[in-house]
Design a protein around this motif. Structure first.
Motif, PDB file in Angstrom:
ATOM      1  N   VAL A 148       0.829  -1.491  -0.119  1.00  0.00           N
ATOM      2  CA  VAL A 148       0.124  -0.677  -0.051  1.00  0.00           C
ATOM      3  C   VAL A 148       0.798   1.166   0.083  1.00  0.00           C
ATOM      4  O   VAL A 148       0.499   2.178  -0.956  1.00  0.00           O
ATOM      5  N   SER A 149       1.540   1.056   0.915  1.00  0.00           N
ATOM      6  CA  SER A 149       2.688   2.439   0.770  1.00  0.00           C
ATOM      7  C   SER A 149       2.344   3.725   1.241  1.00  0.00           C
ATOM      8  O   SER A 149       2.063   4.908   0.116  1.00  0.00           O
ATOM      9  N   ASP A 230      -5.136   6.255  -4.155  1.00  0.00           N
ATOM     10  CA  ASP A 230      -4.235   5.346  -3.013  1.00  0.00           C
ATOM     11  C   ASP A 230      -5.157   4.337  -2.338  1.00  0.00           C
ATOM     12  O   ASP A 230      -4.215   3.406  -1.515  1.00  0.00           O
ATOM     13  N   ILE A 231      -6.440   4.960  -2.003  1.00  0.00           N
ATOM     14  CA  ILE A 231      -6.956   4.267  -0.703  1.00  0.00           C
ATOM     15  C   ILE A 231      -7.757   2.885  -1.397  1.00  0.00           C
ATOM     16  O   ILE A 231      -8.208   1.612  -1.130  1.00  0.00           O
ATOM     17  N   LEU A 232      -8.204   3.252  -3.247  1.00  0.00           N
ATOM     18  CA  LEU A 232      -8.847   2.486  -4.231  1.00  0.00           C
ATOM     19  C   LEU A 232      -7.695   1.950  -4.139  1.00  0.00           C
ATOM     20  O   LEU A 232      -7.508   0.278  -4.525  1.00  0.00           O
ATOM     21  N   ARG A 233      -6.227   1.974  -4.619  1.00  0.00           N
ATOM     22  CA  ARG A 233      -5.422   0.896  -4.738  1.00  0.00           C
ATOM     23  C   ARG A 233      -5.066   0.170  -3.623  1.00  0.00           C
ATOM     24  O   ARG A 233      -5.086  -1.012  -3.821  1.00  0.00           O
ATOM     25  N   ALA A 234      -5.131   0.367  -2.465  1.00  0.00           N
ATOM     26  CA  ALA A 234      -5.122   0.006  -1.476  1.00  0.00           C
ATOM     27  C   ALA A 234      -5.797  -1.403  -1.205  1.00  0.00           C
ATOM     28  O   ALA A 234      -5.916  -2.151  -0.995  1.00  0.00           O
ATOM     29  N   ALA A 235      -7.642  -1.163  -1.332  1.00  0.00           N
ATOM     30  CA  ALA A 235      -9.020  -1.875  -1.695  1.00  0.00           C
ATOM     31  C   ALA A 235      -7.997  -2.745  -2.618  1.00  0.00           C
ATOM     32  O   ALA A 235      -8.218  -4.635  -2.335  1.00  0.00           O
ATOM     33  N   ASP A 236      -7.853  -2.778  -4.041  1.00  0.00           N
ATOM     34  CA  ASP A 236      -7.154  -3.806  -4.417  1.00  0.00           C
ATOM     35  C   ASP A 236      -5.910  -4.551  -3.777  1.00  0.00           C
ATOM     36  O   ASP A 236      -5.835  -5.919  -4.207  1.00  0.00           O
TER      37      ASP A 236
END
Length: 317
Positions: A148-149, A230-236
């Motif tokens: 997630v970074s 970034d939060i949507l990327r974290a969900a993936d």
């Protein structure tokens, strides 16, 4: 004579019954960087954190928080707080330098809620080896190296079965926190408060939970990312790892975007956090929320932790 001041939230010292799994989660999934491993404690920080660590992981029989650390504004503030707290009747324990790796002399004490806080000033800021160092001189590590970074450590949310009003007063009067937003129940009692020593809406949130199994609990720690994408990327990323999570959504209180996920090793809940607003007004009036408005305050839109009882588990602090 200046009163001592807290500059910022520093770190959380987490004990975990499954160190290997917690390390995998925080390093490889969340994407924190390991700064050092000493005496079976692993120290980590986000790529934009500057102190030696914002999280430490230590093996233990159960998951709990040993202490929550805060950095003071000046070296002399550590002793200044020790004097003020002792005078007010709070028991203060001195911690020798390097007891906690990368940190100078500190003091520890308990809030009325029985959470343990640590105050320190001197910290090590380790030089990052070339392979992990950012080319940006104002950034610690390369961004987006793994997982997630998130950019930096943001806040903690704690719960207590004690009279929460005593802790609000202690934070304000003894430690200099300001109430930013708060929730009152139908009896006009404040049962949740979002407080800070920085322009953030909250560095710490304190919630009253009379039914909690022990007086001092941790609901979550939070790491901040730059934007909602970034939060949507974290969900993936979490979905690819087969890890369940709550959100994404948006809080009314703080106006921040969120996603909640549990460390499978310790049971510590992590909020991945973005957006929100900053407070620069010196005469800020705390925002009051009522029970009728609570649903909007908790969850402006999106999936809510409150809707999933199994996700309301807190670990001891």
């Amino acid at each position: 004579m200046f009163l001592p001041e807290i500059a910022k939230l520093g770190h959380v010292a987490l004990v975990t019954p499954d160190l290997e799994k917690s390390l995998w989660f925080f390093r490889d999934v969340i994407g924190l960087e390991v700064t050092e491993e000493v005496d079976e404690t692993i120290y980590l920080r986000a790529w934009g954190d500057f102190e030696h660590h914002s999280l430490s992981l230590t093996a233990g029989e159960k998951g709990y928080v040993d202490h929550i650390g805060w950095r003071t504004k000046r070296p002399e503030d550590v002793e200044g707080f020790a004097r003020l707290l002792t005078k007010a009747g709070t028991e203060v324990k001195w911690i020798e330098a390097e007891t906690e790796r990368g940190q100078g002399v500190a003091i520890r004490f308990q809030l009325p809620s029985q959470h343990t806080f640590e105050l320190y000033y001197d910290v090590e800021k380790p030089v990052v080896e070339e392979g992990r160092r950012s080319v940006l001189k104002n950034q610690t590590y390369k961004s987006w190296n793994r997982g997630v970074s998130p950019r930096r450590f943001d806040h903690v949310n704690i719960h207590t079965s004690t009279d929460a009003s005593l802790t609000y007063e202690f934070l304000e009067n003894q430690l200099g926190f300001k109430m930013r937003e708060f929730l009152k129940d139908d009896d006009n009692q404040t049962i949740a408060g979002w407080m800070s020593v920085t322009p953030l809406v909250h560095d710490v949130a304190v919630l009253s939970k009379p039914q909690a199994p022990t007086p001092a609990r941790l609901h979550h720690i939070a790491y901040w990312s730059d934007n909602m994408q970034d939060i949507l990327r974290a969900a993936d990323i979490l979905k690819e790892q087969g890890i369940n999570f709550i959100g994404p959504g948006k809080h009314g209180i703080s106006q921040a975007m969120y996603l909640y996920v549990m460390d499978p090793g310790s049971g510590c809940r992590v909020e991945l956090f973005s957006g929100g607003y900053l407070i620069f007004e010196p005469d800020w009036d705390p925002i009051e929320w009522t029970m009728e408005e609570r649903s909007v305050g908790n969850t402006y839109w999106g999936e809510s932790v409150q809707d999933k009882p199994e996700n309301n588990i807190t670990i001891e602090a």
